[in-house]
Design a protein around this motif. Structure first.
Motif, PDB file in Angstrom:
ATOM      1  N   ARG A 180      36.850  69.570  67.192  1.00 47.13           N
ATOM      2  CA  ARG A 180      36.109  68.772  66.212  1.00 47.13           C
ATOM      3  C   ARG A 180      35.561  69.653  65.082  1.00 47.13           C
ATOM      4  O   ARG A 180      35.642  69.308  63.903  1.00 47.13           O
ATOM      5  CB  ARG A 180      34.961  68.029  66.928  1.00 47.13           C
ATOM      6  CG  ARG A 180      33.968  67.330  66.029  1.00 47.13           C
ATOM      7  CD  ARG A 180      34.615  66.351  65.055  1.00 47.13           C
ATOM      8  NE  ARG A 180      35.401  65.337  65.709  1.00 47.13           N
ATOM      9  CZ  ARG A 180      34.912  64.168  66.099  1.00 47.13           C
ATOM     10  NH1 ARG A 180      33.667  63.875  65.874  1.00 47.13           N
ATOM     11  NH2 ARG A 180      35.693  63.293  66.688  1.00 47.13           N
ATOM     12  N   TRP A 181      35.018  70.806  65.462  1.00 48.45           N
ATOM     13  CA  TRP A 181      34.452  71.734  64.477  1.00 48.45           C
ATOM     14  C   TRP A 181      35.555  72.160  63.481  1.00 48.45           C
ATOM     15  O   TRP A 181      35.339  72.190  62.268  1.00 48.45           O
ATOM     16  CB  TRP A 181      33.892  72.943  65.238  1.00 48.45           C
ATOM     17  CG  TRP A 181      33.024  73.883  64.461  1.00 48.45           C
ATOM     18  CD1 TRP A 181      32.481  73.700  63.222  1.00 48.45           C
ATOM     19  CD2 TRP A 181      32.602  75.181  64.891  1.00 48.45           C
ATOM     20  NE1 TRP A 181      31.744  74.803  62.862  1.00 48.45           N
ATOM     21  CE2 TRP A 181      31.805  75.717  63.868  1.00 48.45           C
ATOM     22  CE3 TRP A 181      32.814  75.941  66.044  1.00 48.45           C
ATOM     23  CZ2 TRP A 181      31.213  76.990  63.965  1.00 48.45           C
ATOM     24  CZ3 TRP A 181      32.226  77.201  66.141  1.00 48.45           C
ATOM     25  CH2 TRP A 181      31.438  77.713  65.107  1.00 48.45           C
TER      26      TRP A 181
ATOM     27  N   GLN B   8      36.483  69.637  60.822  1.00 48.47           N
ATOM     28  CA  GLN B   8      35.491  69.394  59.773  1.00 48.47           C
ATOM     29  C   GLN B   8      35.217  70.607  58.887  1.00 48.47           C
ATOM     30  O   GLN B   8      34.489  70.489  57.893  1.00 48.47           O
ATOM     31  CB  GLN B   8      34.162  68.931  60.404  1.00 48.47           C
ATOM     32  CG  GLN B   8      34.288  67.673  61.252  1.00 48.47           C
ATOM     33  CD  GLN B   8      34.802  66.476  60.471  1.00 48.47           C
ATOM     34  OE1 GLN B   8      34.597  66.378  59.259  1.00 48.47           O
ATOM     35  NE2 GLN B   8      35.484  65.566  61.146  1.00 48.47           N
ATOM     36  N   THR B   9      35.704  71.772  59.260  1.00 47.41           N
ATOM     37  CA  THR B   9      35.378  72.994  58.507  1.00 47.41           C
ATOM     38  C   THR B   9      36.592  73.901  58.387  1.00 47.41           C
ATOM     39  O   THR B   9      37.530  73.817  59.187  1.00 47.41           O
ATOM     40  CB  THR B   9      34.274  73.806  59.235  1.00 47.41           C
ATOM     41  OG1 THR B   9      34.713  74.083  60.569  1.00 47.41           O
ATOM     42  CG2 THR B   9      32.946  73.060  59.293  1.00 47.41           C
TER      43      THR B   9
ATOM     44  N   ASP C 103      34.424  78.777  56.392  1.00 50.53           N
ATOM     45  CA  ASP C 103      33.133  78.108  56.628  1.00 50.53           C
ATOM     46  C   ASP C 103      32.533  78.520  57.975  1.00 50.53           C
ATOM     47  O   ASP C 103      31.334  78.747  58.096  1.00 50.53           O
ATOM     48  CB  ASP C 103      33.288  76.575  56.677  1.00 50.53           C
ATOM     49  CG  ASP C 103      33.529  75.974  55.312  1.00 50.53           C
ATOM     50  OD1 ASP C 103      33.162  76.612  54.311  1.00 50.53           O
ATOM     51  OD2 ASP C 103      34.100  74.859  55.267  1.00 50.53           O
TER      52      ASP C 103
END
Lengths: 172, 183
Positions: free
Chosen positions: B19-20, B23-24, B28
């Protein structure tokens, strides 16, 4: 038996309080910025009034399949906590983290749940989850483990645990 | 996906990492892991935590050092990285100035000073370390001890934030000045 007059700090007592405050402020700002990357989250802000004793954000319960109008998610992080008498880092289990933290989800339905790392008389080893269906009930506590040891990694791991917990009720 | 799969170098990632990564970007993740460090760490540690390969992490870290975001220290365990305190303070100031008028900053400073005076009065101590000392010196219920220690941390944060507010108020015009467009 511990004899020191001042409570022991997690790093053994050498810590500069001003540096500790700077660190806590910086870490909470980094967490606020990461929260904004999550698709269910909007309006993460420091409180009270932007000053970063904690971070609070709106979080959409429907994103996780939960039928509630609104929910908030609260984040605290204490990088160099002072432990109350009769508790210390020696009691800590299941994680190498020396910080204290709390990540806590509260729904307009009354349900709330959280993932905390801090001394708590109801659970050994400091790292625990807690939840209750309504504010009138007592919390049910459980132990959990963490893979991440970086601050932002812990945030994403807890958000994943929150999602898993909220979606549990979706499956038959 | 905003990340290249070759960046990981690991087998199956835990679900939170998937998930991380959705999103990045890898940059980042390296930047945010490094900027939230509690203590200086090596590139290898940061790479493991950010789920970015070590060579790529090293490239990102050297850019962050060039940009003045991180500082380095060469230790017996190798080179470590940590947030630059000047950059950290500047980003806090920029956030205050971008999100508040000068009058709002002044109101916040008054409110924080009021909180600090209230803590001094309530606990009859001068500063956060004085409040922490009361926890060791008195027989307090566990809950009261915990509350006081958190209050002491909040007091420390309030003092730090007040120093930022004073800086932002004193230099508000400088920090908000923009060059006028030339004809």
């Amino acid at each position: 038996m511990r004899k020191s007059r001042l409570p022991l700090r997690s790093d053994g007592g050498s810590h500069n309080p001003d540096e500790s405050a700077e660190k806590r402020h910086r870490i909470l700002r980094a967490l606020r910025e990461q929260l904004d990357h999550h698709p269910a989250i909007a309006n993460a802000h420091g409180i009270p009034d932007g000053y970063y004793a904690e971070v609070r954000t709106d979080i959409d319960p429907r994103y996780f399949g939960h039928d509630a109008d609104t929910a908030t998610f609260r984040v605290t992080w204490h990088p160099n906590p002072t432990f109350p008498p009769r508790t210390s880092l020696e009691d800590r289990k299941r994680t190498s983290l020396t910080a204290n933290f709390a990540f806590h989800y509260s729904e307009s339905s009354g349900f709330d749940c959280g993932w905390h790392l801090e001394p708590n008389p109801h659970v050994s080893g400091h790292l625990h989850s807690q939840e209750r269906e309504s504010p009138d009930e007592n919390y049910v506590y459980d132990e959990f483990t963490l893979t991440a040891t970086s601050v932002v990694g812990v945030l994403w791991e807890v958000l994943d645990a929150l999602e898993a917990r909220l979606r549990e009720e979706e499956s038959p | 996906m905003t990340d290249s799969s070759s960046d990981s170098g690991k087998g199956t990632d835990p679900s939170y990492v998937q998930r991380w990564k959705e999103q990045t970007t890898g940059f980042d993740r390296v930047r945010s892991v490094a900027f939230a460090l509690q203590e200086p760490r090596t590139a290898g540690w940061i790479a493991d935590e950010a789920y970015v390969s070590e060579p790529t992490t090293r490239n990102h870290l050297s850019r962050l050092v060039d940009l003045g975001i991180l500082v380095t220290d060469d230790t017996s365990n190798g080179r470590t990285y940590y947030p630059d305190p000047i950059y950290s303070r500047l980003t806090a100031l920029r956030e205050l100035v971008n999100e508040n008028s000068a009058a709002e900053l002044a109101e916040q400073a008054v409110a924080i000073q009021r909180d600090i005076e209230a803590w001094k009065h309530e606990y009859e101590v001068d500063d956060p370390s004085g409040l922490r000392a009361t926890v060791a010196g008195e027989e307090l219920a566990a809950e009261e001890a915990r509350t006081r220690l958190q209050q002491a941390d909040d007091w420390g944060s309030a003092k730090y934030h007040l120093s930022l507010l004073r800086d932002a108020i004193d230099h508000y015009d400088t920090y908000t000045a923009r060059p006028s467009a030339s004809a």
